[in-house]
Design a protein around this motif. Structure first.
Motif, PDB file in Angstrom:
ATOM      1  N   PRO A  11       2.374  12.384  -2.003  1.00 60.37           N
ATOM      2  CA  PRO A  11       3.735  12.093  -1.535  1.00 60.37           C
ATOM      3  C   PRO A  11       3.736  11.497  -0.134  1.00 60.37           C
ATOM      4  O   PRO A  11       2.988  11.930   0.751  1.00 60.37           O
ATOM      5  CB  PRO A  11       4.415  13.463  -1.571  1.00 60.37           C
ATOM      6  N   VAL A  12       4.599  10.509   0.063  1.00 60.23           N
ATOM      7  CA  VAL A  12       4.757   9.843   1.364  1.00 60.23           C
ATOM      8  C   VAL A  12       6.159  10.070   1.913  1.00 60.23           C
ATOM      9  O   VAL A  12       6.344  10.366   3.095  1.00 60.23           O
ATOM     10  CB  VAL A  12       4.467   8.335   1.230  1.00 60.23           C
ATOM     11  N   ALA A  13       7.161   9.939   1.056  1.00 60.23           N
ATOM     12  CA  ALA A  13       8.575  10.107   1.414  1.00 60.23           C
ATOM     13  C   ALA A  13       9.308  10.430   0.114  1.00 60.23           C
ATOM     14  O   ALA A  13       8.724  10.328  -0.966  1.00 60.23           O
ATOM     15  CB  ALA A  13       9.112   8.827   2.062  1.00 60.23           C
ATOM     16  N   PRO A  14      10.578  10.814   0.189  1.00 63.07           N
ATOM     17  CA  PRO A  14      11.319  11.056  -1.059  1.00 63.07           C
ATOM     18  C   PRO A  14      11.246   9.848  -1.997  1.00 63.07           C
ATOM     19  O   PRO A  14      11.497   8.711  -1.582  1.00 63.07           O
ATOM     20  CB  PRO A  14      12.753  11.311  -0.572  1.00 63.07           C
ATOM     21  N   ASP A  15      10.843  10.091  -3.237  1.00 65.84           N
ATOM     22  CA  ASP A  15      10.726   9.065  -4.280  1.00 65.84           C
ATOM     23  C   ASP A  15       9.644   8.034  -4.007  1.00 65.84           C
ATOM     24  O   ASP A  15       9.632   6.959  -4.616  1.00 65.84           O
ATOM     25  CB  ASP A  15      12.068   8.352  -4.503  1.00 65.84           C
ATOM     26  N   LEU A  16       8.713   8.345  -3.117  1.00 66.92           N
ATOM     27  CA  LEU A  16       7.652   7.402  -2.765  1.00 66.92           C
ATOM     28  C   LEU A  16       6.310   8.136  -2.682  1.00 66.92           C
ATOM     29  O   LEU A  16       6.203   9.155  -2.000  1.00 66.92           O
ATOM     30  CB  LEU A  16       7.974   6.734  -1.422  1.00 66.92           C
ATOM     31  N   TRP A  17       5.306   7.581  -3.373  1.00 65.14           N
ATOM     32  CA  TRP A  17       3.963   8.152  -3.388  1.00 65.14           C
ATOM     33  C   TRP A  17       2.945   7.027  -3.243  1.00 65.14           C
ATOM     34  O   TRP A  17       3.249   5.856  -3.454  1.00 65.14           O
ATOM     35  CB  TRP A  17       3.686   8.859  -4.718  1.00 65.14           C
ATOM     36  N   ILE A  18       1.714   7.401  -2.897  1.00 66.47           N
ATOM     37  CA  ILE A  18       0.590   6.466  -2.967  1.00 66.47           C
ATOM     38  C   ILE A  18      -0.494   7.082  -3.840  1.00 66.47           C
ATOM     39  O   ILE A  18      -0.542   8.295  -4.046  1.00 66.47           O
ATOM     40  CB  ILE A  18       0.008   6.124  -1.577  1.00 66.47           C
ATOM     41  N   GLY A  48      16.358   4.342  -8.571  1.00 68.36           N
ATOM     42  CA  GLY A  48      17.598   5.106  -8.664  1.00 68.36           C
ATOM     43  C   GLY A  48      17.955   5.521 -10.079  1.00 68.36           C
ATOM     44  O   GLY A  48      18.638   6.534 -10.286  1.00 68.36           O
ATOM     45  N   ASP A  49      17.479   4.743 -11.080  1.00 65.91           N
ATOM     46  CA  ASP A  49      17.779   5.105 -12.465  1.00 65.91           C
ATOM     47  C   ASP A  49      16.791   6.122 -13.024  1.00 65.91           C
ATOM     48  O   ASP A  49      16.845   6.474 -14.204  1.00 65.91           O
ATOM     49  CB  ASP A  49      17.815   3.864 -13.356  1.00 65.91           C
TER      50      ASP A  49
END
Length: 247
Positions: free
Chosen positions: A14-21, A43-44
């Protein structure tokens, strides 16, 4: 032996909400470069994979736990080698790429053999499938090069591919440290390597305007495929890395 990668590999980070690497690699070939994929939940609720890395079933299942994989993005003409395996695992996902990728002989042969497909072209405007979540910018160049940069406003994250390489010398085999430094690809002052800078310069003023637009986004973080990404003080680091292109 020196390990150029960023373990744990083939694992969602995890990097940020809704974002990963996902860190993976090294890439096959002469240079043992680390490689990174970026994963975004739109968003969907669907999932967008940027520069998919080597396929791993456990990784695919962990991604599907956050949402269905609906988009596979090849952001330039170099980052496409692992698409076929992800397509076979996720047949309903749409594969996106710059139009130049279709013209590569190796890619054409893969398409003709049924081992690869490219469904949609990436252009100046974000497609409706992710326009509400991601902005995109084209960095043009010569010799068939084009890279698409993506900005996720909610997390203020800029997602690049090869426009910046920031390889940490301590993680490279000793014989590669000086060559990588000489081509301008080493931290803490990583840039696009010199051969790629030459190609991008053929993009002229349009490439310079694109670089300025990326800096103007004032990203909080900058992710890219190879090396230590800009986790802190990202905007000044990006400006420094693109100074060769900014007018």
């Amino acid at each position: 032996m020196t390990d150029p990668t960023y373990p744990p590999l083939d694992t969602l980070k995890p990097v940020a909400p809704d974002l990963w690497i996902v860190d993976s690699g090294p890439l096959p070939g002469i240079l043992p470069l680390p490689v990174r994929m970026t994963v975004l939940r739109l968003g969907d609720g669907s999932v967008w994979l940027h520069s998919p890395t080597r396929f791993d079933e456990a990784l695919a299942r962990s991604i599907e736990a956050i949402g269905p994989i609906r988009h596979l993005v090849a952001p330039n003409i170099a980052h496409w080698m692992f698409l076929g395996a992800w397509q076979r695992r996720c047949p309903a996902a749409i594969t996106w790429a710059p139009p130049e990728l279709r013209r590569r002989g190796q890619v054409q042969r893969q398409i003709e053999a049924g081992a690869l497909r490219i469904d949609r072209d990436l252009g100046e405007q974000s497609p409706e499938e992710w326009a509400a979540d991601i902005r995109q910018t084209v960095i043009p160049g010569g010799f068939g090069f084009r890279e698409i940069a993506f900005f996720h406003p909610v997390s203020r994250s800029l997602i690049l591919t090869d426009l910046v390489l920031n390889l940490e010398p301590r993680k490279l085999p000793f014989p590669l440290r000086l060559p990588m430094h000489l081509i301008g690809a080493t931290a803490p002052d990583g840039r696009a390597p010199i051969y790629l800078r030459l190609a991008i310069r053929f993009g002229g003023r349009a490439a310079s305007r694109a670089a300025a637009a990326l800096v103007a986004l004032a990203p909080q973080r900058v992710l890219f495929a190879h090396g230590a990404w800009f986790e802190h003080d990202a905007t000044p680091a990006l400006r420094r890395s693109l100074r060769w292109l900014l007018r």
